[in-house]
Design an enzyme around this catalytic site. Structure first.
Site, PDB file in Angstrom:
ATOM      1  N   LEU A  25      -2.782   3.776  11.648  1.00 58.41           N
ATOM      2  CA  LEU A  25      -3.905   4.609  11.201  1.00 58.41           C
ATOM      3  C   LEU A  25      -4.746   3.826  10.198  1.00 58.41           C
ATOM      4  O   LEU A  25      -4.576   3.938   8.989  1.00 58.41           O
ATOM      5  CB  LEU A  25      -3.398   5.918  10.586  1.00 58.41           C
ATOM      6  CG  LEU A  25      -4.464   7.010  10.414  1.00 58.41           C
ATOM      7  CD1 LEU A  25      -5.071   7.399  11.753  1.00 58.41           C
ATOM      8  CD2 LEU A  25      -3.867   8.243   9.746  1.00 58.41           C
ATOM      9  N   ASP A  26      -5.649   3.042  10.718  1.00 59.89           N
ATOM     10  CA  ASP A  26      -6.546   2.245   9.888  1.00 59.89           C
ATOM     11  C   ASP A  26      -7.550   3.156   9.192  1.00 59.89           C
ATOM     12  O   ASP A  26      -8.161   4.026   9.811  1.00 59.89           O
ATOM     13  CB  ASP A  26      -7.290   1.234  10.763  1.00 59.89           C
ATOM     14  CG  ASP A  26      -8.248   0.379   9.968  1.00 59.89           C
ATOM     15  OD1 ASP A  26      -7.769  -0.465   9.190  1.00 59.89           O
ATOM     16  OD2 ASP A  26      -9.468   0.570  10.110  1.00 59.89           O
ATOM     17  N   ASP A  69       0.838  -1.196   0.000  1.00 64.69           N
ATOM     18  CA  ASP A  69       0.000   0.000   0.000  1.00 64.69           C
ATOM     19  C   ASP A  69       0.874   1.247   0.000  1.00 64.69           C
ATOM     20  O   ASP A  69       1.838   1.335   0.776  1.00 64.69           O
ATOM     21  CB  ASP A  69      -0.904   0.024   1.233  1.00 64.69           C
ATOM     22  CG  ASP A  69      -1.864  -1.158   1.284  1.00 64.69           C
ATOM     23  OD1 ASP A  69      -2.331  -1.571   0.215  1.00 64.69           O
ATOM     24  OD2 ASP A  69      -2.123  -1.663   2.383  1.00 64.69           O
ATOM     25  N   ASP A 100       0.150   8.094   7.719  1.00 65.70           N
ATOM     26  CA  ASP A 100       0.499   6.731   8.124  1.00 65.70           C
ATOM     27  C   ASP A 100       1.870   6.729   8.794  1.00 65.70           C
ATOM     28  O   ASP A 100       2.061   6.153   9.874  1.00 65.70           O
ATOM     29  CB  ASP A 100       0.559   5.796   6.904  1.00 65.70           C
ATOM     30  CG  ASP A 100      -0.794   5.458   6.329  1.00 65.70           C
ATOM     31  OD1 ASP A 100      -1.743   5.262   7.104  1.00 65.70           O
ATOM     32  OD2 ASP A 100      -0.901   5.383   5.098  1.00 65.70           O
ATOM     33  N   ASP A 115      -1.811  -1.312  13.876  1.00 65.97           N
ATOM     34  CA  ASP A 115      -2.065  -0.563  12.651  1.00 65.97           C
ATOM     35  C   ASP A 115      -2.162   0.893  13.083  1.00 65.97           C
ATOM     36  O   ASP A 115      -3.129   1.276  13.743  1.00 65.97           O
ATOM     37  CB  ASP A 115      -3.365  -1.021  12.002  1.00 65.97           C
ATOM     38  CG  ASP A 115      -3.652  -0.313  10.676  1.00 65.97           C
ATOM     39  OD1 ASP A 115      -2.972   0.690  10.393  1.00 65.97           O
ATOM     40  OD2 ASP A 115      -4.553  -0.756   9.942  1.00 65.97           O
ATOM     41  N   GLU A 132      -4.672  -6.344  12.929  1.00 64.58           N
ATOM     42  CA  GLU A 132      -6.028  -5.924  12.581  1.00 64.58           C
ATOM     43  C   GLU A 132      -7.044  -6.987  13.004  1.00 64.58           C
ATOM     44  O   GLU A 132      -7.923  -6.737  13.830  1.00 64.58           O
ATOM     45  CB  GLU A 132      -6.139  -5.669  11.065  1.00 64.58           C
ATOM     46  CG  GLU A 132      -5.359  -4.458  10.589  1.00 64.58           C
ATOM     47  CD  GLU A 132      -5.435  -4.272   9.080  1.00 64.58           C
ATOM     48  OE1 GLU A 132      -5.522  -3.112   8.643  1.00 64.58           O
ATOM     49  OE2 GLU A 132      -5.380  -5.279   8.335  1.00 64.58           O
ATOM     50  N   GLU A 185       2.005  -2.251  10.781  1.00 68.26           N
ATOM     51  CA  GLU A 185       1.648  -2.357   9.365  1.00 68.26           C
ATOM     52  C   GLU A 185       2.650  -1.600   8.495  1.00 68.26           C
ATOM     53  O   GLU A 185       2.889  -1.975   7.347  1.00 68.26           O
ATOM     54  CB  GLU A 185       0.247  -1.794   9.124  1.00 68.26           C
ATOM     55  CG  GLU A 185      -0.185  -1.902   7.663  1.00 68.26           C
ATOM     56  CD  GLU A 185      -1.543  -1.295   7.397  1.00 68.26           C
ATOM     57  OE1 GLU A 185      -2.089  -1.540   6.312  1.00 68.26           O
ATOM     58  OE2 GLU A 185      -2.057  -0.570   8.262  1.00 68.26           O
ATOM     59  N   GLU A 186       3.245  -0.554   9.031  1.00 66.91           N
ATOM     60  CA  GLU A 186       4.149   0.294   8.259  1.00 66.91           C
ATOM     61  C   GLU A 186       5.610  -0.142   8.360  1.00 66.91           C
ATOM     62  O   GLU A 186       6.483   0.489   7.777  1.00 66.91           O
ATOM     63  CB  GLU A 186       4.013   1.751   8.713  1.00 66.91           C
ATOM     64  CG  GLU A 186       2.592   2.291   8.676  1.00 66.91           C
ATOM     65  CD  GLU A 186       1.916   2.147   7.329  1.00 66.91           C
ATOM     66  OE1 GLU A 186       2.614   2.238   6.296  1.00 66.91           O
ATOM     67  OE2 GLU A 186       0.686   1.926   7.292  1.00 66.91           O
TER      68      GLU A 186
END
Length: 279
Positions: free
Chosen positions: A85-86, A35, A41, A83, A226, A64-65
């Protein structure tokens, strides 16, 4: 663990403030799952990393990042997977977004998930903490998170939130969704997992699903930061969380940090229906 919760509260307050005034643009980079990263993010990830890495109880951060786990303390016993910033792609249209945290003791294994936390950045900043029960807190005028209520799911709900491109759904999932709408369920789907699951939880029940699709046969949502944190929350609130084979999500074998899975979260009635339709 209170120190970890307090660290998360601090990070959430800082992210809520950053969302009001920071740059909404994209970076030139992609995260570990391909992504394109928004500047928000990256900033949210930096805020959480800076805050939680100061806590000696935390030995690793999984984001996630971040492509790999980040070791932060040799003495810690907890891994925080998150995560930052979902739903970040919805910030530019001012939809509610959030942050999700799973706290694992010892190793990154569903059986070791001992607490989950998530925040929602909307008209109000809210925080849900799940350890022995699921509790909702709201940020007050003094800048503190004040207890609002304990959250419990009813046996049956009225809301249906389902993701993935419809052209990629298989027939079983299509029939499941059609049957819910035939029963009078209302569509509630924003594209931010945290906001949609939060709505179902606060309204007392319903179904959130992100199925296997033709372009993502193993699902799109990531387990460690998540899917599993919300599976823990939903079960603790009296609900259920299963994959596309009806298997309990908290019993999945987690082999990779960014592993994905189809997922279904809901009240007893909806998950029984999921199992019947997908069998």
């Amino acid at each position: 663990m209170k120190e970890i919760f307090d660290g998360i509260k601090t990070a959430v307050k800082d992210i809520a403030q950053a969302l009001k005034y920071s740059d909404f643009g994209y970076t030139a980079n992609q995260n570990a799952t391909g992504d394109t990263q928004l500047k928000l993010d990256v900033l949210s990830d930096e805020i959480i990393t800076k805050t939680l890495s100061k806590i000696n109880l935390v030995k690793e951060l999984v984001s996630e990042e971040k492509e790999k786990a980040l070791k932060v303390s040799g003495d810690g016993e907890y891994i925080v997977a998150y995560d930052p910033l979902d739903g970040s792609s919805l910030v530019d249209v001012n939809f509610a977004v959030g942050s999700i945290f799973g706290i694992y003791k010892g190793s990154l294994n569903p059986a070791n998930l001992v607490a989950s936390v998530y925040s929602v950045y909307g008209p109000r900043t809210e925080l849900v903490i799940a350890k022995d029960k699921v509790e909702l807190f709201r940020l007050d005028k003094q800048g503190d998170f004040a207890f609002a209520s304990e959250l419990r799911l009813k046996e049956k709900g009225k809301l249906n939130a389902t993701g993935g491109l419809q052209k990629g759904w298989d027939e079983k999932h299509k029939n499941l969704i059609k049957s819910l709408f035939d029963e009078g369920y209302r569509l509630r789907y924003s594209g931010a997992m945290v906001s949609d699951l939060h709505q179902i939880l606060l309204k007392g029940g319903g179904l959130f699903s992100y199925p296997a699709t033709s372009d993502a046969p193993k699902g799109k949502l990531r387990l460690s930061f998540e899917v599993l944190p919300f599976a823990f929350i939903y079960e603790l609130a009296g609900g259920y969380a299963v994959d596309n084979e009806g298997k309990r999500l908290l019993e999945i074998n987690l082999e990779k940090v960014h592993q994905t899975s189809p997922c279904y979260f809901g009240s007893k009635y909806e998950i029984d229906k999921v199992k019947a339709c997908l069998a």
